[in-house]
Design a protein around this motif. Structure first.
Motif, PDB file in Angstrom:
ATOM      1  N   ALA A 152      35.172  29.624  34.427  1.00  0.00           N
ATOM      2  CA  ALA A 152      35.514  30.706  35.363  1.00  0.00           C
ATOM      3  C   ALA A 152      33.927  31.838  35.760  1.00  0.00           C
ATOM      4  CB  ALA A 152      36.496  31.310  35.040  1.00  0.00           C
ATOM      5  N   TRP A 153      33.225  31.855  34.671  1.00  0.00           N
ATOM      6  CA  TRP A 153      31.875  33.109  34.773  1.00  0.00           C
ATOM      7  C   TRP A 153      31.359  31.942  35.706  1.00  0.00           C
ATOM      8  CZ3 TRP A 153      31.017  37.226  34.221  1.00  0.00           C
ATOM      9  CH2 TRP A 153      29.126  37.889  34.597  1.00  0.00           C
ATOM     10  N   ASP A 154      31.141  30.631  35.211  1.00  0.00           N
ATOM     11  CA  ASP A 154      29.810  30.041  35.767  1.00  0.00           C
ATOM     12  C   ASP A 154      30.709  29.631  37.180  1.00  0.00           C
ATOM     13  OD1 ASP A 154      27.971  28.153  36.010  1.00  0.00           O
ATOM     14  OD2 ASP A 154      29.448  26.439  36.944  1.00  0.00           O
ATOM     15  N   ALA A 155      31.606  29.858  37.177  1.00  0.00           N
ATOM     16  CA  ALA A 155      31.600  29.481  39.127  1.00  0.00           C
ATOM     17  C   ALA A 155      31.961  30.869  39.738  1.00  0.00           C
ATOM     18  CB  ALA A 155      34.137  30.050  39.421  1.00  0.00           C
ATOM     19  N   TYR A 156      31.703  32.209  39.101  1.00  0.00           N
ATOM     20  CA  TYR A 156      31.796  33.651  39.845  1.00  0.00           C
ATOM     21  C   TYR A 156      30.117  33.436  40.281  1.00  0.00           C
ATOM     22  CZ  TYR A 156      30.288  38.595  39.104  1.00  0.00           C
ATOM     23  OH  TYR A 156      29.524  39.755  39.340  1.00  0.00           O
ATOM     24  N   ARG A 157      29.507  33.205  39.277  1.00  0.00           N
ATOM     25  CA  ARG A 157      27.865  33.168  39.750  1.00  0.00           C
ATOM     26  C   ARG A 157      28.035  32.707  40.429  1.00  0.00           C
ATOM     27  NH1 ARG A 157      24.307  34.861  36.134  1.00  0.00           N
ATOM     28  NH2 ARG A 157      22.972  33.457  36.739  1.00  0.00           N
ATOM     29  N   LYS A 158      28.626  31.094  41.142  1.00  0.00           N
ATOM     30  CA  LYS A 158      28.267  30.595  42.307  1.00  0.00           C
ATOM     31  C   LYS A 158      29.217  30.955  43.531  1.00  0.00           C
ATOM     32  CE  LYS A 158      27.830  26.187  39.785  1.00  0.00           C
ATOM     33  NZ  LYS A 158      28.977  25.265  39.434  1.00  0.00           N
ATOM     34  N   GLN A 159      29.872  31.338  43.838  1.00  0.00           N
ATOM     35  CA  GLN A 159      30.211  32.645  44.439  1.00  0.00           C
ATOM     36  C   GLN A 159      31.319  33.465  44.692  1.00  0.00           C
ATOM     37  OE1 GLN A 159      33.026  29.118  45.578  1.00  0.00           O
ATOM     38  NE2 GLN A 159      32.430  29.660  47.402  1.00  0.00           N
ATOM     39  N   PRO A 160      30.118  35.076  44.384  1.00  0.00           N
ATOM     40  CA  PRO A 160      30.528  36.298  43.197  1.00  0.00           C
ATOM     41  C   PRO A 160      31.484  37.331  44.758  1.00  0.00           C
ATOM     42  CG  PRO A 160      28.221  35.871  44.383  1.00  0.00           C
ATOM     43  CD  PRO A 160      28.483  34.484  43.998  1.00  0.00           C
ATOM     44  N   ASP A 161      31.578  36.659  45.754  1.00  0.00           N
ATOM     45  CA  ASP A 161      32.077  38.029  46.372  1.00  0.00           C
ATOM     46  C   ASP A 161      33.735  36.201  47.063  1.00  0.00           C
ATOM     47  OD1 ASP A 161      30.251  38.886  48.036  1.00  0.00           O
ATOM     48  OD2 ASP A 161      29.766  37.590  49.538  1.00  0.00           O
ATOM     49  N   VAL A 162      33.619  35.699  46.600  1.00  0.00           N
ATOM     50  CA  VAL A 162      34.817  34.963  46.373  1.00  0.00           C
ATOM     51  C   VAL A 162      35.689  34.763  44.467  1.00  0.00           C
ATOM     52  CG1 VAL A 162      36.293  32.586  46.736  1.00  0.00           C
ATOM     53  CG2 VAL A 162      33.920  33.157  47.885  1.00  0.00           C
ATOM     54  N   ILE A 163      34.912  34.072  43.776  1.00  0.00           N
ATOM     55  CA  ILE A 163      35.924  34.328  42.192  1.00  0.00           C
ATOM     56  C   ILE A 163      35.282  35.908  41.782  1.00  0.00           C
ATOM     57  CG2 ILE A 163      35.517  33.043  40.504  1.00  0.00           C
ATOM     58  CD1 ILE A 163      36.533  31.668  42.619  1.00  0.00           C
ATOM     59  N   ILE A 164      36.573  36.102  41.235  1.00  0.00           N
ATOM     60  CA  ILE A 164      36.549  37.048  39.938  1.00  0.00           C
ATOM     61  C   ILE A 164      37.014  36.863  38.871  1.00  0.00           C
ATOM     62  CG2 ILE A 164      37.798  39.156  39.662  1.00  0.00           C
ATOM     63  CD1 ILE A 164      36.231  38.986  42.760  1.00  0.00           C
TER      64      ILE A 164
END
Length: 382
Positions: free
Chosen positions: A130-142
């Motif tokens: 989840a953290w890796d996904a956030y780093r890639k899409q910080p506007d979408v993934i919380i």
């Protein structure tokens, strides 16, 4: 000639013979008439006046007996301008979120609270996804995290480290589960919402202004009693009652929201809209949502128990349509949860990381009154 000849013969017959004669004559005439009708193609049905049934109204002249049901595409077209925030999503598990990107974009799902497995050692790994996904899409993934040992003091230390790192909330965690096929046997679940180190974690959430998403089943009995105790003892903690509408009544939710201002109801609309085990319809919850417009968040629960996750997204749109109020719909679908995320202050760990970046650049980034949201976007950009 047939009549005249017959009349002459009947004059000398007995009464019994006359009666037999007349019967034979009637049968002959009837046979002729029946044959005539058969030759024409059969007898015509008798036209009767059928009374109109009170529960079966006469269809309109155009032949449409009811309004056409809106498709998901129709609903997205009608309400797609409203921002949509999925408050409860497990797609970090097996990196499922990668395959969901196109579906989220097509159905205009703007943001997702992402985590993976729940209250077991494997959740530590899915938290990192989840953290890796956030780093890639910080506007979408919380990112939220669930890999917390709720039974040992080490769980409190780990939760502090994750919140300092930049995670925006804790959950889903199994605070009580008796019947869930997914969570009733997980390693780190507690007996009730006041068991284990949950009280210390509630204090930690209050400090960081981070919400905690609690799974409690069944939604009655000792689990709910202890949940109410937690709500009362930790008034500064933001609690989200996971899939509060599942196997629960609108009145139970109303009573909870009325008594405790620090609890929010995570509404899994797909369950009520499509799961045959739901005892309620979406319309049953509308009065409660209108009474407490600032206390609901919408979610898919990744389509748990449904055909797929897209059907869960459809449930969210069908609830918005049922509400009939775009202002309340916007709060439920986005603003209530977004406010919780945006109001969190930047952590000491984030601020220190930004100071190090400022030393390396000519243009510095101000740190006064910086939020976790703003700090996270700054740090993920580097």
């Amino acid at each position: 000639m047939f009549v005249i000849h017959g009349e002459r013969r009947r004059r000398g017959l007995s009464f019994k013979s006359k009666l037999s004669y007349w019967l034979l004559a009637c049968l002959a005439v009837g046979a002729v008439l029946i044959g005539h009708d058969l030759f024409r193609g059969g007898t015509q049905p008798v036209q009767k006046t059928v009374p109109i049934s009170e529960d079966k109204p006469v269809p309109p002249e155009n032949g449409e007996s009811k309004a056409a049901v809106k498709s998901l595409d129709d609903l997205v077209t009608q309400y797609g301008e409203l921002p949509l925030f999925d408050a409860h999503n497990h797609d970090a598990g097996d990196s499922k979120y990668v395959g969901m990107k196109e579906i989220w974009e097509r159905n205009r799902v703007d943001r997702i609270i992402l985590f993976g497995n729940v209250s077991e050692p494997s959740a530590v790994w899915t938290d990192e996804i989840a953290w890796d996904a956030y780093r890639k899409q910080p506007d979408v993934i919380i990112p939220f995290f669930s890999g917390v040992n709720l039974l040992e003091p080490s769980g409190v230390d780990h939760a502090r480290e994750m919140l300092e790192k930049g995670f925006f909330g804790i959950g889903e965690v199994a605070a009580a589960s008796s019947y869930s096929p997914a969570l009733s046997k997980v390693t780190w679940k507690t007996k009730d919402p006041m068991d284990g180190v949950l009280p210390q974690i509630y204090e930690l959430c209050a400090k960081y202004k981070a919400p905690i998403l609690l799974h409690i089943d069944p939604p009655n009995g000792i689990g709910i009693q202890k949940f109410k105790e937690a709500l009362e003892l930790y008034p500064d903690t933001l609690f989200i009652f996971a899939h509060a509408n599942a196997y629960n009544s609108p009145e139970n939710i109303r009573e909870l929201l009325a008594a405790y201002p620090n609890v929010y109801a995570d509404f899994f609309a797909g369950f009520t809209a499509f799961n045959p085990e739901s005892a309620n319809k979406l319309k049953d919850f509308i009065p409660v949502m209108k009474q407490f417009p600032d206390r609901f968040v919408l979610s898919t629960d990744s389509g748990y128990g449904l055909k797929n996750e897209e059907q869960a997204i459809e449930g969210m749109y069908r609830l918005i349509d049922e509400l009939g109020d775009k202002e309340i719909a916007r709060k439920n679908a986005h603003d209530n949860l977004y406010t919780m995320i945006r109001n969190q202050p930047a952590t000491a760990t984030q601020l220190e990381a930004i100071r190090k970046l400022n030393k390396q650049k000519v243009q510095t980034f101000p740190t006064e009154k910086l939020t976790k949201w703003e700090a996270g976007k700054r740090l993920t950009a580097n």
